[in-house]
Design an enzyme around this catalytic site. Structure first.
Site, PDB file in Angstrom:
ATOM      1  N   TRP A  65       0.889  -1.190   0.265  1.00 41.78           N
ATOM      2  CA  TRP A  65       0.265   0.075  -0.054  1.00 41.78           C
ATOM      3  C   TRP A  65       0.795   1.233   0.001  1.00 41.78           C
ATOM      4  CZ3 TRP A  65      -0.602   4.299   3.169  1.00 41.78           C
ATOM      5  CH2 TRP A  65      -1.495   4.922   2.948  1.00 41.78           C
ATOM      6  N   HIS A  66       1.978   1.035   0.620  1.00 45.37           N
ATOM      7  CA  HIS A  66       2.986   2.336   0.842  1.00 45.37           C
ATOM      8  C   HIS A  66       3.683   2.662  -0.444  1.00 45.37           C
ATOM      9  CE1 HIS A  66       2.120   1.979   5.193  1.00 45.37           C
ATOM     10  NE2 HIS A  66       2.538   3.200   5.231  1.00 45.37           N
ATOM     11  N   GLY A  67       3.683   1.709  -1.353  1.00 40.63           N
ATOM     12  CA  GLY A  67       4.268   2.210  -2.725  1.00 40.63           C
ATOM     13  C   GLY A  67       4.575   1.037  -3.724  1.00 40.63           C
TER      14      GLY A  67
END
Lengths: 467, 414
Positions: free
Chosen positions: A318-320
């Site tokens: 989700w963070h990247g």
């Protein structure tokens, strides 16, 4: 547009406040919806269309799921599945498509052409919010929203649109139908907003500037490398929590009450505890909408591990769209499992400072994994911290200069990461009315300083902007 | 992670609710205080917003010595590709009401925090502002030195002597104003590299850092405190060393009458640092008999002009006072003695450090002055065109590392 900018404060928000409070109560959602679309379109006007389609689709999905919820659970489930597929599909296309292609190419050796697509701002945040709505309706945690404007306002609400907190629909459903405004709440919102802006502009930017200089230096001493990663640790916390505070403060000014997103994470006594305090709205989302639906811990040990693994792999991703984020998620999976198995029990018997130091070390190491999407650069930096890599001795002249000029800042950052200043403040507040005045003076001083730093700043990035 | 579906609010939300309640509790001054804060906040936002729109835009910032961003053009295309909003941000920062006050406030705050500098400028002792650059680009330096070496070989094959002189930055010369542990560490390294690289390509380098640094340590005012240039006195010492290297006799200091032309010179480092509490520098001219009989001619296409003497004194009334010397940066300038005897012609490749040296050199030579950062034609052609009899390269070490501007020298030989 970020909140910590002159154009937000003196152009956009000035206009929004004016419009919002001069709109009659029952039309305020329309005003908010329209200004939020402008906010969204500010940097990337073309994606307003995408945003509009997302809203229309999820509005329809919500109605369909709500309609069949009682009469035909199977149809409701189908529509829920379609909603999840569409939302995640859009997210996957814009955020992860090139990542999949790159990985596929790397693994198979077959070269596939990447697509040219810019990441729509805040897509990770608002997609999760939209999903939360459809799921809440499906679970009967909230009624389907018939009012398109109210629903659009929920998805686009500018305070939390691009960087959270990720608001769950059931938490704001009644606020979308009607909110109370008061001077007391507005003033409290101003205080929260100011605290957040000071965190972002005065603390995060200062720490970040040092980190960006040190992380790109051609040669680095061991001490400077440690100073660098510590500065990043502070930057990401003050950046993100400052942004959340600004969002919460803006919400309060307009009668919303969002839930807290951070709770002094660097005071955590274990990694488990850290994740109860860091980006709370995201971990809550994953718990509510992934972990528990997968069975949580109710289906035996093995299944629980699998569920945790899934949650943390997704949290990382989700963070990247990069493998280091996945690794970062899995790293926390491993730590959390170790803690669940025996470490937490062991910590109960040990002095508290030991678990605290362990947690800080684990988190700082985690940020090292997080910040380098180039593995070899990351490894070199890590080696430098332990005397290898680019290291030129324990400390050099440049390192001394950085350390001595950052000394006061370092103390301020460390103290500001703890709960103590706030506790002291409220203790005094309850004792004397003077603290209300003190708070106002602090707000004025903080605001003036923030404007000064914004007027004369070359360094004002926002880390969570790209997620 | 808890699995309970009926959740109790987490600690932080309970606390936030409690703290909000404390804030909302009735106290004697509660209502007045909240109204006051609300009014202040709204007042600040609206007053600055309105001032921003009604105050006239400034074209230039005198203090910062640069032109300021203007209102962006509104077109559908610019709005759609996000250019418009990016420009708005810059426009607001540049035209913000009381900008100078805020810039100064930031510098003050950084000082109070013991940051030891602001915007990349270090605050040395004695109100000295020093640009910090620890490890400049060696690649550019190598390229520049090779180009200078090639051009020098060409000149020498024509029997024209070449001198190459390099002056130090403030960080090199006023290093004693910096913290002891930092001092000249990086300066020494850069100059050691410079001399190795020069030797490697066969350039005989005249080091102007060491003599000027010795003068500075002895307490002489050879570099400005608020600007990155040397003072006229510093330029004189530079000239003296150059004259000696060229086999000439330098005019003694006693030949000149020193005239203070400004006591309110604030230079470039002062502008960047935003530290308005620092005292200004003093600027001098070293006058000599007959110096008004010289003519400085700027030959840049489209902005040709000339003036008597070496000084464009209009600049003394502006912020950018150092541009008084030969009228600031131009691609091509000549300085000649009007009606004088036929003198030797010196081709001077330079950066702005040379501007303050020009009055000294002009006593002996007719000067053809080229700035390769702006001059875009073949420099070798100038040798014939002006009948050049000697060549001088005079640079600050910063110009040798900042860009590979000397590359043009090579190109003109091919």
């Amino acid at each position: 547009m970020v909140f910590s900018s002159l154009e937000f404060l003196f152009l956009y928000f000035a206009a929004v406040l004016f419009l919002y409070f001069f709109t009659p109560h029952r039309f305020r959602n329309i005003t908010l919806f329209l200004v939020s679309l402008i906010f969204y379109g500010w940097g990337e006007p073309r994606y307003v269309v995408l945003m509009f389609l997302t809203i229309a689709a999820d509005y329809a999905f919500g109605l369909l799921v709500g309609k069949y919820r009682e009469s035909s659970p199977r149809r409701a489930k189908t529509w829920l599945a379609v909603a999840v597929a569409v939302n995640l599909g859009i997210l996957a296309y814009f955020k992860y498509f090139n990542f999949f292609i790159d990985t596929f190419t790397a693994v198979s050796g077959i070269s596939v052409k990447a697509i040219e697509v810019a990441l729509p701002v805040g897509i990770s945040f608002y997609t999760f919010q939209a999903l939360s709505y459809v799921i809440d309706v499906y679970r009967n945690d909230a009624p389907a929203q018939k009012d398109f404007i109210a629903f659009g306002t929920y998805v686009t609400l500018f305070p939390q649109l691009i960087a959270g907190p990720i608001v769950r629909y059931k938490d704001v459903d009644d606020q979308l139908r009607g909110r109370t405004h008061s001077i007391a709440l507005f003033a409290s919102g101003v205080r929260t907003f100011m605290a957040g802006m000071a965190k972002k502009v005065l603390l995060a930017n200062a720490a970040g500037e040092i980190w960006s200089r040190l992380s790109s230096a051609d040669e680095l001493s061991v001490a400077a490398a440690w100073l660098g990663i510590l500065m990043y640790t502070f930057q990401i916390y003050f950046d993100f929590s400052g942004y959340s505070d600004m969002a919460i403060g803006l919400g309060k000014m307009m009668g919303f009450s969002f839930r807290e997103n951070f709770y002094y994470p660097y005071m955590a006594s274990s990694v488990t505890d850290f994740w109860r305090r860091w980006h709370i709205s995201l971990s809550t989302w994953f718990r509510e909408y992934v972990y528990i639906p997968l069975g949580g811990n109710r289906c035996g040990r093995g299944r629980q591990m699998l569920n945790l693994l899934a949650v943390w792999a997704f949290t990382g991703l989700w963070h990247g769209a990069s493998w280091n984020f996945v690794l970062w998620g899995l790293y926390y999976f491993v730590l959390l499992v170790i803690e669940k198995t025996f470490l937490l029990k062991l910590f109960e018997k040990l002095p508290k400072f030991i678990s605290h130091i362990y947690t800080l070390a684990a988190v700082v190491f985690g940020w090292w994994l997080f910040v380098f999407d180039d593995f070899s650069a990351g490894l070199t930096y890590l080696a430098t911290m332990f005397g290898g890599g680019k290291a030129i001795g324990f400390i050099d002249a440049a390192g001394m200069l950085e350390l001595s000029s950052a000394a006061v800042l370092l103390v301020i950052l460390a103290v500001a990461s703890t709960k103590y200043p706030r506790d002291l403040f409220y203790k005094l507040w309850q004792k004397t009315d003077l603290m209300r005045t003190a708070a106002t003076v602090l707000c004025v001083l903080g605001f003036t300083l923030c404007v000064a730093y914004l007027v004369n700043s070359s360094f004002n990035p926002f880390l969570y902007f790209r997620f | 992670m808890t699995d309970k579906k009926t959740e109790k609010l987490p600690m932080c939300d309970r606390e936030a609710a409690r703290l909000l309640q404390i804030q909302m509790q009735t106290g004697n001054h509660r209502k007045a205080g909240d109204v006051f804060l609300t009014a202040l906040f709204l007042g600040a936002i609206f007053v600055f917003a309105i001032l921003f729109w009604i105050l006239p835009d400034r074209a230039m910032s005198e203090t910062e010595n640069r032109s300021l961003a203007q209102a962006p053009k509104v077109t559908v295309e610019r709005i759609l590709d996000g250019k418009f909003t990016a420009d708005i941000a810059e426009y607001m920062a540049d035209q913000f009401p009381a900008r100078d006050f805020f810039v100064n406030l930031k510098a003050l705050s950084e000082t109070a925090l013991g940051r030891g500098g602001n915007n990349g400028i270090l605050f040395g002792t004695g109100e000295t502002l020093v640009t910090r650059e620890d490890l400049p680009s060696i690649d550019n330096m190598k390229t520049n030195l090779s180009a200078i070496a090639a051009f020098s070989a060409h000149c020498e094959s024509l029997g024209i002597p070449v001198t190459t002189a390099v002056a130090g930055r403030t960080a090199d010369v006023l290093d004693h104003t910096l913290p002891g542990y930092y001092g000249s560490v990086y300066s020494d390294r850069l100059w050691a590299t410079l001399s190795t690289e020069a030797e490697a390509v066969g350039v005989d380098l005249l080091n102007l850092r060491d003599p000027l640094r010795a003068r500075a340590k002895a307490g002489e005012y050879v570099y400005y405190r608020t600007d990155h240039h040397w003072t006229t006195l510093g330029a004189y010492y530079g000239y003296a060393a150059i004259a000696e290297a060229m086999g000439d006799t330098a005019a003694p200091l006693s030949d000149f009458s020193r005239e203070t032309v400004s006591e309110s010179f604030y230079g470039t480092t002062w502008s960047t640092a935003g530290a308005s509490w620092i005292d200004p520098d003093t600027m001098e001219f070293f006058r000599f008999e007959g110096d008004e009989a010289y003519v400085t001619s700027i030959l840049d296409a489209g902005s040709e002009r000339s003036f008597p003497g070496f000084y464009d004194t209009d600049y003394l009334l502006k912020k950018d006072k150092y541009s008084t010397f030969i009228g600031g940066n131009s691609a091509l300038v000549t300085v000649t003695e009007s009606g004088g005897e036929d003198r030797e012609t010196l081709l001077l490749f330079k950066d702005s450090f040379a501007h303050a040296v020009v009055p000294f050199l002009a006593r002996q030579y007719d000067l053809v002055i080229v700035d390769l950062r702006y001059y875009k034609q073949a420099p070798a052609a100038l040798i014939d065109e002006y009948g050049v009899e000697a060549v001088l390269f005079l640079y600050n070490v910063d110009s040798l590392t900042a860009s590979a501007s000397q590359r043009l020298l090579m190109a003109s030989l091919e």
